[in-house]
Enzyme design. Structure first.
Site, PDB file in Angstrom:
ATOM      1  N   LYS A 166      43.456   1.147 -15.351  1.00  0.00           N
ATOM      2  CA  LYS A 166      42.388   1.334 -14.471  1.00  0.00           C
ATOM      3  C   LYS A 166      42.078   2.901 -14.347  1.00  0.00           C
ATOM      4  O   LYS A 166      43.124   3.552 -14.449  1.00  0.00           O
ATOM      5  CB  LYS A 166      42.851   1.143 -13.033  1.00  0.00           C
ATOM      6  N   ASP A 188      39.809  -1.929 -17.210  1.00  0.00           N
ATOM      7  CA  ASP A 188      39.516  -2.897 -16.019  1.00  0.00           C
ATOM      8  C   ASP A 188      38.475  -2.420 -15.239  1.00  0.00           C
ATOM      9  O   ASP A 188      38.040  -1.009 -15.317  1.00  0.00           O
ATOM     10  CB  ASP A 188      40.742  -2.745 -15.113  1.00  0.00           C
ATOM     11  N   ARG A 215      35.215  -8.001 -21.252  1.00  0.00           N
ATOM     12  CA  ARG A 215      35.761  -9.068 -20.747  1.00  0.00           C
ATOM     13  C   ARG A 215      35.159  -9.442 -19.502  1.00  0.00           C
ATOM     14  O   ARG A 215      34.965  -8.324 -18.875  1.00  0.00           O
ATOM     15  CB  ARG A 215      37.113  -8.598 -20.237  1.00  0.00           C
ATOM     16  N   GLY A 248      35.112 -10.828 -10.291  1.00  0.00           N
ATOM     17  CA  GLY A 248      35.381  -9.718  -9.447  1.00  0.00           C
ATOM     18  C   GLY A 248      36.197  -9.982  -8.397  1.00  0.00           C
ATOM     19  O   GLY A 248      35.949 -10.784  -7.830  1.00  0.00           O
ATOM     20  N   ALA A 249      36.923  -8.634  -8.008  1.00  0.00           N
ATOM     21  CA  ALA A 249      38.273  -9.003  -7.218  1.00  0.00           C
ATOM     22  C   ALA A 249      37.775  -7.887  -6.167  1.00  0.00           C
ATOM     23  O   ALA A 249      38.735  -8.173  -5.055  1.00  0.00           O
ATOM     24  CB  ALA A 249      39.334  -8.828  -7.766  1.00  0.00           C
ATOM     25  N   ARG A 299      45.888  -8.519  -3.873  1.00  0.00           N
ATOM     26  CA  ARG A 299      44.689  -9.086  -4.675  1.00  0.00           C
ATOM     27  C   ARG A 299      44.898 -10.411  -4.951  1.00  0.00           C
ATOM     28  O   ARG A 299      44.091 -11.416  -4.684  1.00  0.00           O
ATOM     29  CB  ARG A 299      44.149  -8.219  -5.822  1.00  0.00           C
ATOM     30  N   ARG A 300      46.070 -10.856  -5.554  1.00  0.00           N
ATOM     31  CA  ARG A 300      46.277 -12.230  -5.885  1.00  0.00           C
ATOM     32  C   ARG A 300      46.535 -13.004  -4.459  1.00  0.00           C
ATOM     33  O   ARG A 300      46.026 -14.182  -4.639  1.00  0.00           O
ATOM     34  CB  ARG A 300      47.651 -12.306  -6.706  1.00  0.00           C
TER      35      ARG A 300
HETATM   36  P1  FDA Z   1      38.464 -18.692  -8.620  1.00  0.00           P
HETATM   37  O1  FDA Z   1      38.856 -17.746  -7.807  1.00  0.00           O
HETATM   38  O2  FDA Z   1      37.411 -19.534  -8.517  1.00  0.00           O
HETATM   39  O3  FDA Z   1      39.805 -19.753  -9.076  1.00  0.00           O
HETATM   40  C1  FDA Z   1      39.869 -20.692  -9.822  1.00  0.00           C
HETATM   41  C2  FDA Z   1      41.242 -21.448  -9.900  1.00  0.00           C
HETATM   42  O4  FDA Z   1      42.110 -20.493 -10.296  1.00  0.00           O
HETATM   43  C3  FDA Z   1      41.463 -21.471  -8.487  1.00  0.00           C
HETATM   44  O5  FDA Z   1      41.106 -22.881  -7.895  1.00  0.00           O
HETATM   45  C4  FDA Z   1      43.251 -21.685  -8.568  1.00  0.00           C
HETATM   46  O6  FDA Z   1      43.630 -22.925  -9.171  1.00  0.00           O
HETATM   47  C5  FDA Z   1      43.432 -20.515  -9.514  1.00  0.00           C
HETATM   48  N1  FDA Z   1      43.576 -19.271  -8.909  1.00  0.00           N
HETATM   49  C6  FDA Z   1      42.917 -18.385  -8.984  1.00  0.00           C
HETATM   50  N2  FDA Z   1      43.482 -17.267  -8.505  1.00  0.00           N
HETATM   51  C7  FDA Z   1      44.490 -17.555  -8.128  1.00  0.00           C
HETATM   52  C8  FDA Z   1      45.747 -16.855  -7.393  1.00  0.00           C
HETATM   53  N3  FDA Z   1      45.513 -15.763  -7.161  1.00  0.00           N
HETATM   54  N4  FDA Z   1      47.019 -17.566  -7.397  1.00  0.00           N
HETATM   55  C9  FDA Z   1      46.889 -19.027  -7.710  1.00  0.00           C
HETATM   56  N5  FDA Z   1      45.820 -19.636  -8.434  1.00  0.00           N
HETATM   57  C10 FDA Z   1      44.903 -18.865  -8.447  1.00  0.00           C
HETATM   58  N6  FDA Z   1      38.761  -8.371 -11.429  1.00  0.00           N
HETATM   59  C11 FDA Z   1      38.056  -7.171 -11.342  1.00  0.00           C
HETATM   60  O7  FDA Z   1      37.365  -7.052 -10.328  1.00  0.00           O
HETATM   61  N7  FDA Z   1      38.460  -6.253 -12.276  1.00  0.00           N
HETATM   62  C12 FDA Z   1      39.067  -6.336 -13.284  1.00  0.00           C
HETATM   63  O8  FDA Z   1      39.051  -5.552 -14.365  1.00  0.00           O
HETATM   64  C13 FDA Z   1      39.730  -7.712 -13.749  1.00  0.00           C
HETATM   65  N8  FDA Z   1      40.310  -8.076 -14.445  1.00  0.00           N
HETATM   66  C14 FDA Z   1      40.744  -9.178 -14.576  1.00  0.00           C
HETATM   67  C15 FDA Z   1      41.780  -9.752 -15.765  1.00  0.00           C
HETATM   68  C16 FDA Z   1      41.994 -11.089 -15.999  1.00  0.00           C
HETATM   69  C17 FDA Z   1      42.726 -11.452 -17.122  1.00  0.00           C
HETATM   70  C18 FDA Z   1      41.493 -12.068 -14.978  1.00  0.00           C
HETATM   71  C19 FDA Z   1      41.922 -13.405 -15.336  1.00  0.00           C
HETATM   72  C20 FDA Z   1      41.196 -11.624 -13.730  1.00  0.00           C
HETATM   73  C21 FDA Z   1      40.722 -10.243 -13.731  1.00  0.00           C
HETATM   74  N9  FDA Z   1      39.970  -9.953 -12.447  1.00  0.00           N
HETATM   75  C22 FDA Z   1      39.394  -8.742 -12.566  1.00  0.00           C
HETATM   76  C23 FDA Z   1      39.991 -10.901 -11.342  1.00  0.00           C
HETATM   77  C24 FDA Z   1      38.896 -11.705 -11.068  1.00  0.00           C
HETATM   78  O9  FDA Z   1      37.856 -11.113 -10.890  1.00  0.00           O
HETATM   79  C25 FDA Z   1      38.992 -12.801 -10.027  1.00  0.00           C
HETATM   80  O10 FDA Z   1      39.346 -12.288  -8.875  1.00  0.00           O
HETATM   81  C26 FDA Z   1      40.223 -13.720 -10.463  1.00  0.00           C
HETATM   82  O11 FDA Z   1      40.317 -14.107 -11.743  1.00  0.00           O
HETATM   83  C27 FDA Z   1      39.924 -15.048  -9.643  1.00  0.00           C
HETATM   84  O12 FDA Z   1      38.959 -15.759 -10.043  1.00  0.00           O
HETATM   85  P2  FDA Z   1      38.809 -17.069 -11.115  1.00  0.00           P
HETATM   86  O13 FDA Z   1      37.936 -16.656 -11.813  1.00  0.00           O
HETATM   87  O14 FDA Z   1      40.243 -17.259 -11.548  1.00  0.00           O
HETATM   88  O15 FDA Z   1      38.035 -18.190 -10.118  1.00  0.00           O
END
Ligand code: FDA
Length: 328
Positions: free
Chosen positions: A118, A152, A202, A206-207, A306-307
């Protein structure tokens, strides 16, 4: 007066389960800056065990053992040295030095030369030039090992600056890529430009907690944006990475690639360490490439928050267990 966690009654837990995603996210963004909560989280054995689910280790040897295990299972990795925004140049320089050491260690162990960082950890909040110099130091060392550096993406106030610094470094060493967040309105234009420039992207949802003026508030809109950006990256991108655990999005990407005769070797999926291991294995078995984002280090608290924010069930589990331990 603050309430002890073991006094949390049943009703607020139900409210947590029902809270809309953006409310949860806002709550955790707040919590990630709360030192009292951090002390509490570090004290409870259950939260430490839960942290271990998402964070590979506090030291490099523990982390490298985890990485070796993932590699033995056919997974690729990218390593993130945890640490958020730093407010002075000396700390930022020390954070960059940890990445340089990490790159040397990855090369010595024959592990994947791939790290994620970051820019606020590299001093972006101190001064743009401090962050640029630290990024350059890391990318240059990565270059000597044939390694890759992923930058990131953080909150929307830093999107333009992050893209600027990545572009400048890409022009020097060519081994840096960036992250694009599907929830931002601006991302379609950013993806089109990065594709033209040949910079690796990548894509994630978005988090961060963003206002509707810059980001789609509704999940359905974020999902639709993710889908169309993924298609643009598959058609015109440079070895794109799709960072999601969302099975519907993954199915769409696999189907789109197959329909357009795009080989699974020309893109990859990325998932976070400790999340959906079953899905990671299924994708590997289906001939897809999967990279696991492996965070490690002592500064795991904001990442952990965040997780939790992404999944109310994680928080419910944690609060219930803390309440049980608090009574015991
Ligand atoms: P969604 O949130 O819809 O989740 C789909 C499914 O995944 C859920 O139903 C559950 O089963 C599972 N799941 C998701 N999160 C979980 C959790 N915390 N615990 C348990 N199960 C979970 N964001 C950002 O703003 N900047 C960045 O640089 C990055 N970099 C990044 C790298 C990588 C490798 C990943 C996988 C993610 C990121 N993110 C990120 C985070 C991303 O923006 C997002 O917040 C999370 O990946 C959750 O979104 P999903 O796409 O998984 O879908």
């Amino acid at each position: 007066m603050s309430r002890p966690v073991n006094a949390v009654p049943a009703r607020p837990l139900a409210r947590v389960r029902e809270a809309p995603a953006h409310v949860m996210r806002a709550g955790f963004v707040w919590a990630s800056h709360e030192e009292r909560l951090e002390r509490l989280t570090r004290r409870f054995p259950i939260s430490r065990r839960m942290v271990q689910r998402f964070v590979a280790g506090e030291d490099i040897d523990t982390t490298m053992a985890v990485v070796a295990g993932l590699r033995a299972g056919g997974l690729k990795t990218t390593l993130d040295v945890l640490g958020e925004s730093v407010t002075d140049a000396t700390t930022a320089k020390a954070a960059a030095a940890r990445y340089v050491e990490l790159l040397d260690r990855l090369a010595a162990d024959g592990a994947d030369g791939n790290v994620s960082l970051k820019l606020t950890g590299m001093g972006l909040a101190v001064d743009r030039e401090v962050a640029a110099a630290n990024l350059a130091r890391i990318a240059e060392r990565a270059s000597t090992h044939g390694a890759f550096v992923r930058v990131d993406m953080e909150d929307s106030a830093r999107t333009a600056l992050t893209l600027d610094l990545v572009r400048a470094q890409f022009a020097q060493t060519g081994n840096v890529g960036v992250v694009i967040q599907a929830y931002l309105h601006r991302s379609a234009a950013d993806v089109a430009a990065l594709n033209r420039e040949g910079i690796r992207v990548r894509l994630c949802k978005g988090a961060y907690n963003e206002p509707a003026s810059v980001a789609f508030p509704a999940k359905a809109d974020v999902d639709a944006s993710f889908r169309s950006l993924a298609e643009a990256l598959l058609l015109d991108g440079q070895y794109p990475a799709f960072a999601t655990h969302d099975e519907a999005r993954i199915r769409e990407i696999v189907a789109f690639a197959a329909n357009h005769r795009i080989s699974p070797t020309s893109y990859e999926f990325q998932m976070l360490y400790g999340i959906r291991r079953d899905l990671q294995e299924r994708l590997l078995a289906a001939g897809q490439t999967v990279r696991v984002y492996v965070p490690w280090g002592t500064e795991w608290y904001p990442y952990f928050m965040r997780r939790l924010a992404e999944r109310p069930a994680n928080l419910l589990f944690l609060l219930r267990s803390m309440a049980r331990e608090g009574r015991g």
